[in-house]
Write a protein that holds these residues in place. Sequence first.
Motif, PDB file in Angstrom:
ATOM      1  N   ASP A  68       3.435   5.553 -11.046  1.00 54.09           N
ATOM      2  CA  ASP A  68       3.468   6.904 -11.703  1.00 54.09           C
ATOM      3  C   ASP A  68       3.553   6.445 -13.395  1.00 54.09           C
ATOM      4  N   ARG A  75      -6.917   6.497 -17.307  1.00 46.78           N
ATOM      5  CA  ARG A  75      -5.930   6.771 -16.490  1.00 46.78           C
ATOM      6  C   ARG A  75      -4.650   6.034 -16.701  1.00 46.78           C
ATOM      7  N   THR A  84       0.675  -1.052  -0.119  1.00 46.59           N
ATOM      8  CA  THR A  84      -0.009   0.111  -0.063  1.00 46.59           C
ATOM      9  C   THR A  84       1.132   1.260  -0.160  1.00 46.59           C
ATOM     10  N   LEU A  99       7.182   3.452  -9.458  1.00 50.69           N
ATOM     11  CA  LEU A  99       6.219   4.463  -8.404  1.00 50.69           C
ATOM     12  C   LEU A  99       6.622   5.703  -8.430  1.00 50.69           C
ATOM     13  N   ALA A 100       5.477   6.520  -7.695  1.00 50.08           N
ATOM     14  CA  ALA A 100       5.510   7.837  -7.739  1.00 50.08           C
ATOM     15  C   ALA A 100       6.931   8.215  -6.983  1.00 50.08           C
ATOM     16  N   GLY A 126      -8.927   7.661  -7.337  1.00 47.93           N
ATOM     17  CA  GLY A 126      -8.355   7.928  -8.534  1.00 47.93           C
ATOM     18  C   GLY A 126      -9.322   7.575 -10.031  1.00 47.93           C
ATOM     19  N   GLU A 129       1.899   4.354  -4.901  1.00 46.46           N
ATOM     20  CA  GLU A 129       1.093   5.160  -6.224  1.00 46.46           C
ATOM     21  C   GLU A 129       2.033   4.889  -7.487  1.00 46.46           C
TER      22      GLU A 129
END
Lengths: 524, 301
Positions: B29, B62, B24, B43-44, B223, B27
């Motif tokens: 990217d 998205r 978790t 990932l972000a 999102g 996010e």
Amino acid sequence: MTSSDLNWDAIVIGGGHNGLVAAATLARSGRAVLLLEAGNEVGGAARTEEFAPGFRVSTVAHLLNRLHPDVVKTLELERHGLTVEHGDFMPSVALSKDGPLTLHGAYGEVLTGASPSEQSAWKDLRAQLLRYAGVLKPFLSRRPPGLGGMSLAEMTGLGQTALALKRLGKEDMRDFLRVLLMNVYDLLDEQLSDDRLKGLLAFDATLGSHLGPRSPTSLLGLYYRLSGEIGGLAGAQVQPKGGMGAVVAAIRAAADKASVSVRPASPVAKVIVEKGRAVGVVTQGGETLRAKAVISAINPATTILELVGSREVDTGFVRKVKNIRMKGDAAKLHLALDRPPQFTGVDAADHKGRLVAAPSPDHVERAFNPSKYGEFSPEPVMEITLPSLADPSLAPSGACVLSAVVQYAPYALREGWATGKPRFLKAIMAQLETYAPGIGATVRHFELLTPADIEARYRMPGGHWHHGELQADQMLMSRPVSGWSGYDTPLEGLFLAGAGSHPGGGISGAPGFNAARHIIAMRA
Amino acid sequence: MRAGHGRRHQGAGRLKASGGTIRTGAEVDQVLIRNGKAKGVVLAGGEEIYGKLVISNADVKRTFLKLVEEKELPDIFLRRVRNFKIRGSSGKVNIALDSLPEFPALPKDSPAYRADMHFTDSIERMERAYDDRKAGRWSADPFLDMMIPTTLDPTMAPPGKHFMSCFVQYAPPKIDGRDWTDADRDGFAESVIAQVAQYSPGFRDRIVHMEVRTPREIEAEVGLTEGNIFQGELTFDQLLFNRPVPGYAQYRSPVGGLYMCGSSTHPGGGVMGAPGRNAAAEILRDLAKPTLHMSPAHDVI
């Protein structure tokens, strides 16, 4: 010997253009045909009538954009006086406060008044729409496909449609299937950016139906419009010289030539049914006329519920007929004007075109909203023609006729049309005044036909010119009702041939022609 | 059902039991693509994670307009993804209540208190609510799909307190073409509270706390593009072989190794898991692995 003693091969009920086409086509096959018209004149909603001293107008249908080529050819309508030349094609002009935009030729072969990028987007969209409408077009001249027990010819027809789809190529076929049941508003948003052009197309897609541009499946209305052709060109439109009555006159001449007996002022009271078979009619005058086949070219609900009677057919069928939605939303305005009006920014040639006051799809949608609740549009949208500019015989010298189809005017206005009509007229005139300042002061006489008036005057229930909403659930094999879409009825010997049957309304002659060919093919 | 949608945690447990790992706060990217094949994700925070397959549960817009670079996708696919309609239409108001609200129209102790409740007494009212939405506003007189889950599961609130869940239509993704503001959000909540209060005297006084989710919050928190809860409108042009876009209705994408498994894909949204299940079956097929271990699913259509 009176006509009562004669045994007709076919009696056609209703002398609207579909009734005339059916009668003429049947008579050409050697059948003895009697056509009974309730009114004093044939032509139904395709008549040219005087609405003010010296002013004549096509009182319901005022543009010809889909008279089927098979009808023109088979009935030799050109020989009977109907001529269309490319130069007669009327432009469509989108009126707007930002200045007009014009679609020239057959539905915008050339677009003027728009940016170069919009012109190019329109070129692509127009080609796409015509391609897709072209896939559906062959259905116009066929019986709708049955769901079981299809004949070889029907199978072949469907096979041809599959082939036409395949010919589009993979990606184009995918887009065809994606957009088929879309609403016109979303599709226009995907491809265009000029509100004036989008407004005109949104108007055309919803004209004559109880749909707004954002209602599901509203794109089908545009396909229906573009499946029509005039002079061999899809999407073209003309005003026949002499008004729509001239088209009827040509079909009537073809019927006369084929020895159809036409009897005006003969409303039918009843279809005679014996042992589950229609064997003739009784007129309101009390006369009994017998025939091998009875072809009703009037409204399907009127035919079944009033002329046949629910006791002669099964309940399921009656229920389906009662459920046909046919409450009209289009009113018709006729103005007798002292002089031709001047629409701001519109040049002289375009005044002879079709002027569409529907400045954006949102405007059309907002006009539609109140009609859902039984209210008329406070800012109605409309399609305006000035037929006397091209045909001076329609108005006194120097004067002008204005003919407009105006939406939305719900048949069952909640407040009632007695008080609603003057208020609606005011709303229409306010719109007209914004596009043609000063027009109000030149009105010598007016006639506003609400759907309720059209119902009463032309015997069209709901005042609906398609005799049944032309929406996905009332099209093809569901028109007029599911199970009975091929011009047959549960009663042997009784056939339907009006706009309530496939493919639908407009001055096409297709329902009458298809019905007649079906009857000839089955040797009824 | 007790614990509401919390049951999905059971699914998470099963994933772990099968050898899966859940991270978790991770996010994604970008999807890493080399020579037209998905190789993993970034990932972000910049961390790169490599995998043989990438399966996106994010919506189609998205996934392909944000996580994948334009140059990796064919024009026609991009055009269709851009044309995919994913306009939000609903919002959510979660209300913490001091005591159980009363509805005088219901008999005392009516089982309806435990039911899914609506105040919408005519289709015309729903239609007018939609007119507002079309005009780019939230519905002045919305229709509510309202429940008090604590009448079934008292553990969801402190003793004696209650929780009311209101699903609200309509709320557009933008207001008059601009983004939602906090004032808009409050106005939207007020239209809901005002309607409930009309049928439940004293309702306002029972409110302890309120959580309001317009499409803006739904997009920001979950999102979902434009706050559309189905990851794309369920209209005919976006169903079956057209979902999410023509030519890619079978969970695959133009990028090798990159799959879709969210509600943007067939059969669509709602908490049912069918898109994920179907996607898994297609992926196993591509890997030439058996699907016998999958329990049978009901036909959806």
